[in-house]
Write a protein that holds these residues in place. Structure first.
Motif, PDB file in Angstrom:
ATOM      1  N   ARG A 141      36.224  31.395  25.296  1.00 52.91           N
ATOM      2  CA  ARG A 141      34.826  31.836  25.417  1.00 52.91           C
ATOM      3  C   ARG A 141      34.661  32.656  26.697  1.00 52.91           C
ATOM      4  NH1 ARG A 141      34.738  26.619  24.602  1.00 52.91           N
ATOM      5  NH2 ARG A 141      33.720  26.222  26.608  1.00 52.91           N
ATOM      6  N   LEU A 142      34.394  33.949  26.478  1.00 51.31           N
ATOM      7  CA  LEU A 142      34.412  34.921  27.570  1.00 51.31           C
ATOM      8  C   LEU A 142      33.002  35.325  27.986  1.00 51.31           C
ATOM      9  CD1 LEU A 142      37.100  36.077  28.676  1.00 51.31           C
ATOM     10  CD2 LEU A 142      36.693  38.109  27.285  1.00 51.31           C
ATOM     11  N   GLY A 143      32.743  35.301  29.291  1.00 48.50           N
ATOM     12  CA  GLY A 143      31.521  35.876  29.839  1.00 48.50           C
ATOM     13  C   GLY A 143      31.874  37.179  30.530  1.00 48.50           C
ATOM     14  N   VAL A 144      31.065  38.208  30.324  1.00 50.80           N
ATOM     15  CA  VAL A 144      31.395  39.534  30.853  1.00 50.80           C
ATOM     16  C   VAL A 144      30.483  39.888  32.016  1.00 50.80           C
ATOM     17  CG1 VAL A 144      31.607  41.984  30.341  1.00 50.80           C
ATOM     18  CG2 VAL A 144      32.168  40.280  28.579  1.00 50.80           C
ATOM     19  N   TRP A 193      36.046  31.646  30.651  1.00 50.73           N
ATOM     20  CA  TRP A 193      36.650  32.687  31.488  1.00 50.73           C
ATOM     21  C   TRP A 193      35.594  33.755  31.749  1.00 50.73           C
ATOM     22  CZ3 TRP A 193      41.887  33.898  33.052  1.00 50.73           C
ATOM     23  CH2 TRP A 193      42.819  32.884  32.771  1.00 50.73           C
ATOM     24  N   ILE A 194      35.608  34.286  32.955  1.00 53.00           N
ATOM     25  CA  ILE A 194      34.731  35.421  33.238  1.00 53.00           C
ATOM     26  C   ILE A 194      35.587  36.673  33.381  1.00 53.00           C
ATOM     27  CG2 ILE A 194      33.143  36.450  34.925  1.00 53.00           C
ATOM     28  CD1 ILE A 194      31.897  33.761  35.282  1.00 53.00           C
ATOM     29  N   TYR A 195      35.187  37.697  32.640  1.00 54.91           N
ATOM     30  CA  TYR A 195      35.845  38.996  32.748  1.00 54.91           C
ATOM     31  C   TYR A 195      35.073  39.802  33.786  1.00 54.91           C
ATOM     32  CZ  TYR A 195      37.116  43.812  31.397  1.00 54.91           C
ATOM     33  OH  TYR A 195      37.515  45.127  31.395  1.00 54.91           O
ATOM     34  N   VAL A 196      35.648  39.949  34.974  1.00 54.48           N
ATOM     35  CA  VAL A 196      34.977  40.657  36.064  1.00 54.48           C
ATOM     36  C   VAL A 196      35.301  42.140  35.951  1.00 54.48           C
ATOM     37  CG1 VAL A 196      34.782  40.940  38.564  1.00 54.48           C
ATOM     38  CG2 VAL A 196      34.974  38.645  37.572  1.00 54.48           C
ATOM     39  N   ALA A 197      34.317  42.909  35.495  1.00 60.00           N
ATOM     40  CA  ALA A 197      34.524  44.334  35.248  1.00 60.00           C
ATOM     41  C   ALA A 197      33.493  45.145  36.011  1.00 60.00           C
ATOM     42  CB  ALA A 197      34.452  44.611  33.749  1.00 60.00           C
ATOM     43  N   GLU A 213      33.495  39.311  45.767  1.00 56.99           N
ATOM     44  CA  GLU A 213      32.276  38.505  45.648  1.00 56.99           C
ATOM     45  C   GLU A 213      32.202  37.829  44.275  1.00 56.99           C
ATOM     46  OE1 GLU A 213      28.758  40.856  46.334  1.00 56.99           O
ATOM     47  OE2 GLU A 213      27.498  39.412  45.236  1.00 56.99           O
ATOM     48  N   HIS A 214      32.491  38.596  43.241  1.00 54.67           N
ATOM     49  CA  HIS A 214      32.303  38.070  41.890  1.00 54.67           C
ATOM     50  C   HIS A 214      33.402  37.104  41.472  1.00 54.67           C
ATOM     51  CE1 HIS A 214      29.507  41.712  40.999  1.00 54.67           C
ATOM     52  NE2 HIS A 214      28.895  40.744  41.657  1.00 54.67           N
ATOM     53  N   VAL A 215      34.625  37.362  41.919  1.00 53.38           N
ATOM     54  CA  VAL A 215      35.710  36.428  41.595  1.00 53.38           C
ATOM     55  C   VAL A 215      35.476  35.106  42.327  1.00 53.38           C
ATOM     56  CG1 VAL A 215      38.187  35.964  41.879  1.00 53.38           C
ATOM     57  CG2 VAL A 215      37.410  38.194  41.023  1.00 53.38           C
ATOM     58  N   CYS A 216      35.086  35.200  43.597  1.00 58.26           N
ATOM     59  CA  CYS A 216      34.869  33.978  44.378  1.00 58.26           C
ATOM     60  C   CYS A 216      33.719  33.155  43.796  1.00 58.26           C
ATOM     61  CB  CYS A 216      34.611  34.318  45.846  1.00 58.26           C
ATOM     62  SG  CYS A 216      36.079  34.998  46.660  1.00 58.26           S
ATOM     63  N   LEU A 217      32.685  33.858  43.362  1.00 55.12           N
ATOM     64  CA  LEU A 217      31.543  33.151  42.777  1.00 55.12           C
ATOM     65  C   LEU A 217      31.949  32.486  41.456  1.00 55.12           C
ATOM     66  CD1 LEU A 217      28.539  32.728  43.530  1.00 55.12           C
ATOM     67  CD2 LEU A 217      27.986  34.599  41.948  1.00 55.12           C
ATOM     68  N   HIS A 261      37.643  30.341  35.144  1.00 56.05           N
ATOM     69  CA  HIS A 261      38.848  31.163  35.225  1.00 56.05           C
ATOM     70  C   HIS A 261      38.427  32.631  35.182  1.00 56.05           C
ATOM     71  CE1 HIS A 261      40.936  27.434  34.446  1.00 56.05           C
ATOM     72  NE2 HIS A 261      40.177  27.258  33.367  1.00 56.05           N
ATOM     73  N   VAL A 262      39.290  33.492  35.739  1.00 52.23           N
ATOM     74  CA  VAL A 262      38.859  34.886  35.881  1.00 52.23           C
ATOM     75  C   VAL A 262      39.912  35.879  35.389  1.00 52.23           C
ATOM     76  CG1 VAL A 262      38.010  36.645  37.472  1.00 52.23           C
ATOM     77  CG2 VAL A 262      37.542  34.238  37.936  1.00 52.23           C
ATOM     78  N   LEU A 263      39.445  36.807  34.569  1.00 54.03           N
ATOM     79  CA  LEU A 263      40.216  38.011  34.248  1.00 54.03           C
ATOM     80  C   LEU A 263      39.505  39.134  34.988  1.00 54.03           C
ATOM     81  CD1 LEU A 263      42.265  39.695  32.490  1.00 54.03           C
ATOM     82  CD2 LEU A 263      40.462  39.793  30.736  1.00 54.03           C
ATOM     83  N   VAL A 264      40.176  39.723  35.995  1.00 55.17           N
ATOM     84  CA  VAL A 264      39.504  40.754  36.797  1.00 55.17           C
ATOM     85  C   VAL A 264      40.192  42.097  36.587  1.00 55.17           C
ATOM     86  CG1 VAL A 264      40.826  40.105  38.875  1.00 55.17           C
ATOM     87  CG2 VAL A 264      38.726  41.426  39.126  1.00 55.17           C
ATOM     88  N   GLU A 265      39.369  43.125  36.475  1.00 58.22           N
ATOM     89  CA  GLU A 265      39.888  44.469  36.208  1.00 58.22           C
ATOM     90  C   GLU A 265      40.713  44.991  37.380  1.00 58.22           C
ATOM     91  OE1 GLU A 265      40.321  47.097  34.299  1.00 58.22           O
ATOM     92  OE2 GLU A 265      39.711  45.971  32.526  1.00 58.22           O
TER      93      GLU A 265
END
Lengths: 408, 408
Positions: free
Chosen positions: A7-10, A69-73, A81-85, A92-96
């Protein structure tokens, strides 16, 4: 084992999301459940198309208990800031990519995820592409001896695509080093095992009206003795995709004259138009094209790449590998899947559901940034730079998706 | 003006002569009038085919009053002795590459010719090829702005062609640096103006059974800010001639599987057979093929080369140039002549009959050797080397042999 879709949050429905959307929308292993973006129209389209929750703040998205998981885009300046938050809320984080243009910020993201015991993957980048992973597996297996020399060039129109002003300012992460070398370095590090021991480079900023690096050429040494030669020219004349069966970077057939068109389109606008034009191509924008159901013509790629091993040369193609060895030339084609960039979901699934370490984790990506920064520094100082944060690549995942076909 | 054919005496009827013979035999601007070689059968064939005088010593050839220019095609270890002797007898000299593997010997040859006021040209090398000269002219003209980045790779089967033991011993001039980088360096120096200001390189000697350099990759800086990336792999897997319309180095259509065949042929012999096999392919040998009347399929070349200028990328082809600029892609084809390497005679004629300076004179070629030596030294010391003997290229000769054709 949990077989439920991830389940992904964008976070951020801009350019990066637009490019990943065909993957998220078609791969059953993920489900888009929530998003946040300051642009209301993008959020509304997202809610309508995917039935996802539209949050009214970054923190609200991060706190959403339905998001795994949050997709930080978001723009790379906001990644830390967004990964740390996200980590703070146990996500969990998938970051661009680029993860960041600062080593300290990369380290802060790694620390935050470590502390929260959450996973961190950086991507998409073109080192996810399956032909790269297949080459990596074959090299790891040792059947062709050691990898000795990696030769890669890429001639694109990067510099003349519509750009925001910050994309033409190196200090803000603009230019081809942060944006394009990030791909090329990640690929050659993966192929050569990961630990770069020295970087010698020259960069070129030849167009006074776009004052950032548009080209570079560099030699990288690796701890196992391999050497990589990486060359990039983004000034939009020759198109090296003609050497890749006319399949473009995004896996689609490319028409002749694309670069010329990119250049002439640009001449007709001004700076403000340019940034606007770019924004309009994004998800929910006036020029957004829904290509969710258009299958790719080949794998995405980052230009011609040849890995010279003791016993074979491996040439990456948009369909897999062309292997040149004592038995002649063989195509090892792996192109079959219909979803672009599904390799990102392979890795996401491997980490989220199978408990593996990511190939493209935080330390890995920090090390790639370090090499990119070394390219800039080497060109400035005109001497070799010795990186200090390099790490080895994790072992490849087992995969079962190749078929051979002879061509000679 | 003297329009008579240039009367050529040949010193050494071996491999180099064999490769030049189709040129000498077919170009009316030269006449083969005399020769010396220790192998009696070669001399007899020479006398029979060309009616030339066969001398019984080097000195006798040098003293022959009917000889204007001496083509020194002996092993490179003997070049100094033979060039100096030729000069002593007042002869002009065309000497094969490599001119020498010693800077001091190059200087001695230059001095001897200066003292005798005779001319000195070094060649053939692939920087004579007309597409290279055309690119050089266009760059010199300035219509595309400055040359910024030269990208060149060449993947060949050099290491597995039949070899004499000395060809596999770097200290004797063996390996790809003296034999192959000599071409590549000469080409990029010509394209970039000539003055190399630094050399950073890595070499590879990956096959323990053939202990000399079989590969290299290097970055060269030039005084005008241009950078050249030169990469070579002679280990016989991938064949970069597939990127050159399947035209091989010698201008002939090349069949797929050539590299594989080269490797498998070698496995069937031993060292002595190998040297013998090589000798037999030479003029007058048991395996000599007379190809004097077989026209080339394209220009000779040294693999893919792209010159990135401010306003265009120039891609060299076996037929001329492919120019990528604001107007799209254009073929500028110059392939028309039926005699391979006639460019050598163009330069010979320009010097001998028109009184011009050679492009490939003594100082020029000493400077190319210096860069080759710097490649070896840089790889050994793992640092950049600063050359001190570099010279600018002479201006191109006026030529009138191009025709345009659009391809986009």
């Amino acid at each position: 084992m949990n077989h439920n879709p991830i389940r992904l949050g964008v976070l951020g429905l801009g350019r990066a999301f637009t490019l990943m959307l065909p993957t998220f929308a078609n791969d059953q292993r993920v489900k888009l459940v929530a998003a946040f973006d300051p642009h209301q129209t993008s959020c509304e389209l997202f809610a309508k198309e995917f039935g996802g929750v539209c949050h009214n703040s970054v923190e609200s998205l991060c706190a959403d208990p339905n998001v795994e998981w949050i997709y930080v885009a978001t723009p790379h300046q906001l990644h830390k800031e967004h990964v740390c938050l996200s980590a703070k809320y146990g996500k969990h984080v998938l970051v661009e990519k680029p993860m960041s243009i600062s080593i300290a910020d990369c380290q802060a993201m790694i620390d935050a995820c470590n502390e929260a015991q959450t996973s961190l993957i950086i991507g998409h980048s073109h080192s996810f592409n399956r032909p790269v992973l297949l080459a990596r597996q074959l090299i790891e297996s040792g059947i062709y001896g050691s990898a000795r020399l990696i030769t890669t060039v890429n001639f694109t129109d990067f510099m003349y695509r519509p750009r925001r002003p910050d994309e033409l300012d190196t200090s803000k992460g603009g230019g081809v080093i942060f944006s394009q070398a990030a791909h090329q370095v990640d690929i050659v590090r993966l192929l050569a095992g990961g630990k770069t021991t020295s970087v010698y480079a020259r960069t070129g900023a030849w167009d006074g009206s776009r004052k950032t690096e548009g080209a570079y050429t560099a030699l990288l040494d690796f701890d196992n003795g391999a050497v990589a030669n990486i060359t990039y020219n983004g000034y939009g004349f020759f198109d090296s995709d003609v050497l890749m069966n006319n399949i473009g970077e995004l896996g689609k057939i490319k028409s002749a004259g694309t670069h010329q068109k990119t250049r002439s389109n640009l001449l007709s606008g001004n700076e403000q138009h340019e940034a606007q034009k770019k924004a309009e191509r994004n998800y929910g924008g006036a020029a957004y094209k829904n290509v969710l159901h258009v299958p790719p013509d080949g794998f995405q790629h980052f230009g011609p790449i040849i890995v010279s091993c003791d016993l074979a040369d491996l040439r990456l193609t948009p369909y897999g590998l062309e292997i040149h060895d004592d038995n002649g030339t063989h195509q090892r084609e792996v192109f079959a899947h219909q979803i672009p960039r599904s390799e990102v979901i392979d890795e996401l699934w491997s980490v989220a559901r199978l408990g593996n370490h990511p190939l493209h984790g935080g330390k890995w990506s920090l090390a790639t940034l370090e090499v990119c920064l070394a390219i800039l520094e080497s060109a400035k100082k005109r001497s070799a730079i010795i990186p200090v944060h390099q790490v080895s690549a994790e072992s490849s995942y087992a995969t079962e998706w190749t078929r051979d076909s002879d061509s000679s």
